[in-house]
Design a protein around this motif. Structure first.
Motif, PDB file in Angstrom:
ATOM      1  N   THR A 186       0.851  -1.190   0.000  1.00 29.08           N
ATOM      2  CA  THR A 186       0.000   0.000   0.000  1.00 29.08           C
ATOM      3  C   THR A 186       0.887   1.241   0.000  1.00 29.08           C
ATOM      4  N   PRO A 187       0.326   2.400  -0.357  1.00 26.48           N
ATOM      5  CA  PRO A 187       1.135   3.630  -0.345  1.00 26.48           C
ATOM      6  C   PRO A 187       1.706   3.958   1.031  1.00 26.48           C
ATOM      7  N   TYR A 188       1.043   3.485   2.083  1.00 27.65           N
ATOM      8  CA  TYR A 188       1.468   3.863   3.430  1.00 27.65           C
ATOM      9  C   TYR A 188       2.590   2.980   3.970  1.00 27.65           C
ATOM     10  N   SER A 189       2.997   1.969   3.200  1.00 31.54           N
ATOM     11  CA  SER A 189       4.173   1.184   3.582  1.00 31.54           C
ATOM     12  C   SER A 189       5.356   1.467   2.665  1.00 31.54           C
ATOM     13  N   SER A 190       5.188   2.398   1.731  1.00 30.92           N
ATOM     14  CA  SER A 190       6.236   2.642   0.736  1.00 30.92           C
ATOM     15  C   SER A 190       7.526   3.157   1.371  1.00 30.92           C
ATOM     16  N   ALA A 191       7.414   4.009   2.394  1.00 28.36           N
ATOM     17  CA  ALA A 191       8.622   4.542   3.032  1.00 28.36           C
ATOM     18  C   ALA A 191       9.434   3.426   3.678  1.00 28.36           C
ATOM     19  N   ASP A 192       8.752   2.485   4.320  1.00 29.82           N
ATOM     20  CA  ASP A 192       9.454   1.357   4.942  1.00 29.82           C
ATOM     21  C   ASP A 192      10.079   0.454   3.881  1.00 29.82           C
ATOM     22  N   ARG A 193       9.329   0.189   2.823  1.00 26.51           N
ATOM     23  CA  ARG A 193       9.858  -0.664   1.752  1.00 26.51           C
ATOM     24  C   ARG A 193      11.098  -0.037   1.119  1.00 26.51           C
ATOM     25  N   GLU A 194      11.030   1.256   0.819  1.00 25.26           N
ATOM     26  CA  GLU A 194      12.169   1.927   0.187  1.00 25.26           C
ATOM     27  C   GLU A 194      13.386   1.928   1.103  1.00 25.26           C
ATOM     28  N   TRP A 195      13.165   2.143   2.393  1.00 23.70           N
ATOM     29  CA  TRP A 195      14.278   2.151   3.352  1.00 23.70           C
ATOM     30  C   TRP A 195      14.940   0.777   3.397  1.00 23.70           C
ATOM     31  N   LEU A 196      14.119  -0.274   3.420  1.00 27.12           N
ATOM     32  CA  LEU A 196      14.655  -1.634   3.482  1.00 27.12           C
ATOM     33  C   LEU A 196      15.375  -2.007   2.190  1.00 27.12           C
ATOM     34  N   GLU A 197      14.757  -1.712   1.061  1.00 27.28           N
ATOM     35  CA  GLU A 197      15.370  -2.081  -0.214  1.00 27.28           C
ATOM     36  C   GLU A 197      16.673  -1.333  -0.449  1.00 27.28           C
TER      37      GLU A 197
END
Length: 553
Positions: free
Chosen positions: A409-420
């Protein structure tokens, strides 16, 4: 006491002890066959399920009829709008559905945790039994209502009448604020119209929801189905006039509603970080009481700590409330979250910076004092997997893989980008096969995941921790969360030596040709198995007309 009955089995005559004549009782279909009419013979009692009544199981609508059949039946029964909304709110893929428990457990658990709330299930008896058992296993202390049905009541519409009668009997304003009725798979597929139930009876709200396994992918998202329905009802009430204040009275500061279930200490820690900003922690959604829904809607902003509550966020947006994604987890996550909260609530830059300067050094110190050394793979179905992965990484762990059963979802994008950006592979809607493949590929020092993932890891002599009970049941946010995982994770990693010793001791036992208890060392028959497999493959090819035609050409 008991009668005896002689039976012959081959050449041996045995005597069976029987306690009553139940075995000799005629079945409904036997009676119908005897009369030749499809109905009970004259003089016999009428059954509720005549043999010529359509059977849900016979029509492919049983609780194990298959997702495609159930979905097709639901669409024919006028449920297309609900299924389309669920498909948009909870997108599946890359495969059909993650392997997890019945999704209705999520919404059932939300209702059972609320004060002055009655819960009623409508579904196959086996499903209701399983859901009741699991809910009480997890500490429910409420009765789970059940409206049973059979083929006749289902196809004639009598089931809906029974449900309506049940909610009328339950709707006691001295006991309940709300009655929640949930359709499981079969009633949803059959089009039982809970939307036609009264919206209110004697001042008690009636909430009807459909939570079919073929429409809602996970039990985590089913929590959102019910939360969204209740928020929609509460928002409508608030728009019409004054509503009940929270039990502790309204807050004297603007509040931040916390979206998603969390460890009980986390709201306290979040409140401490919000206080210097002139804000306060608001209710946690899912709420524990109906009146908290009004306070949740009356907020300055919503912190989507669990980013998959799509229906709930839609209601907050309808109420004009901004949504802030991610969470104050670890050093970097907390810094970014405080910035986002300040921007959403119009807090001055200086005030936000002062708050960060106050808490970030404490978080950094807690992380340094509780380091985690080792490789960890992580998977789960709670919705907080990416947040836990961030915390593990900032604690020093190597995390190559994170699998979440919930959607992107758009609201997990910041976490995903940080992890990736740190080399972590993030897998949304992760299947069990994906999670196990990650364990096999990365050979971690610790596998955190669901029960079958942990089981597989331990078979490989890799320590494992169950995500739901041992990881998500700890504070994650702010200063308290910074060092919360180190003890349990490091202790589990330290058990590797014990696993190696056990594997060495049991080497060759319980796998393949050596499974079982043997007096002598079992012979290796792998060559025989390969020959038989080759024969079977040859026979299969010979029976394939297409391959035969190709060989002739």
């Amino acid at each position: 006491m008991a009668d005896t009955e002689d039976r012959k089995g081959g050449d041996r005559k045995t005597t069976e002890v029987v306690y009553d004549g139940a075995a000799a009782a005629p079945m409904a279909n036997d009676l119908a066959a005897a009369s030749g009419t499809g109905m009970p013979a004259p003089g016999e009692s009428m059954t509720k399920s005549p043999s010529n009544a359509p059977s849900p199981e016979g029509d492919g609508l049983g609780c194990h009829g298959g997702q495609a059949e159930m979905r097709a039946a639901a669409e024919k029964a006028g449920q297309s709008e609900i299924l389309e909304r669920y498909a948009a709110d909870y997108p599946k893929g890359p495969h059909d559905q993650p392997q997890s428990m019945c999704p209705a457990f999520g919404s059932l658990r939300v209702g059972l945790r609320m004060r002055r709330t009655a819960t009623v299930l409508s579904g196959s008896a086996c499903c209701v039994y399983g859901l009741s058992f699991v809910s009480h296993f997890y500490g429910a202390r409420r009765t789970v209502g059940y409206v049973p049905f059979d083929s006749e009541t289902l196809v004639t519409g009598k089931l809906f009448e029974d449900i309506r009668e049940a909610v009328h009997k339950l709707a006691d304003p001295d006991k309940y604020d709300a009655v929640i009725v949930t359709n499981l798979c079969v009633p949803t597929a059959s089009g039982v119209p809970l939307r036609l139930l009264p919206k209110e009876i004697n001042g008690v709200r009636i909430i009807g929801i459909d939570v079919p396994g073929f429409g809602v992918p996970t039990h985590a998202e089913a929590k959102d189905v019910l939360s969204g329905a209740m928020l929609r009802y509460a928002r409508t009430e608030a728009e019409l006039g004054p509503v009940q204040a929270p039990r502790g009275g309204p807050s004297d500061k603007p509040t931040i509603t916390l979206l998603g279930e969390m460890f009980p200490a986390d709201p306290v820690g979040l409140g401490m970080m919000l206080e210097p900003l002139g804000l306060a922690a608001g209710p946690v959604v899912p709420t524990r009481e109906w009146r908290e829904l009004y306070a949740a809607l009356d907020c300055a902003a919503v912190a989507a700590l669990h980013p998959f509550y799509t229906a709930s966020m839609r209601e907050f947006q309808e109420a004009g409330r901004p949504i802030v994604g991610s969470a104050p987890v670890g050093h970097d996550g907390t810094a970014a979250w405080l910035d986002a909260i300040g921007e959403a609530c119009g807090i001055s830059r200086d005030c936000v910076d002062q708050t960060k300067n106050r808490f970030l050094p404490m978080i950094k110190g807690a992380l340094e004092n509780a380091p985690i050394k080792g490789r960890v793979t992580l998977s789960g179905y709670e919705g907080s997997e990416l947040l836990v992965a961030r915390l593990l990484l900032e604690s020093g762990a190597d995390v190559p893989y994170v699998g979440a059963a919930c959607p992107k979802t758009p609201y997990s994008s910041a976490d995903r980008e940080w992890l990736e950006a740190r080399g972590v592979h993030v897998e949304y809607r992760a299947s069990l096969e994906k999670d196990i493949a990650a364990v096999e590929e990365f050979r971690p020092d610790l596998a955190i995941g669901t029960t079958p993932v942990v089981q597989k890891a331990k078979e490989m002599a890799i320590p494992g921790l169950y995500f739901t009970n041992l990881i998500s049941a700890r504070p994650l946010f702010g200063v308290a969360g910074a060092g919360s995982l180190a003890q349990v994770v490091n202790a589990a990693i330290g058990n590797k030596v014990r696993f190696d010793e056990m594997r060495e001791f049991f080497e060759g036992v319980g796998h393949g040709d050596t499974a079982g208890v043997w007096e002598d060392i079992p012979a290796d028959h792998s060559d025989f198995r390969r020959k038989e497999l080759a024969k079977a493959e040859k026979a299969r090819k010979a029976a394939d007309p297409k391959r035969v035609a190709e060989s002739v050409v």
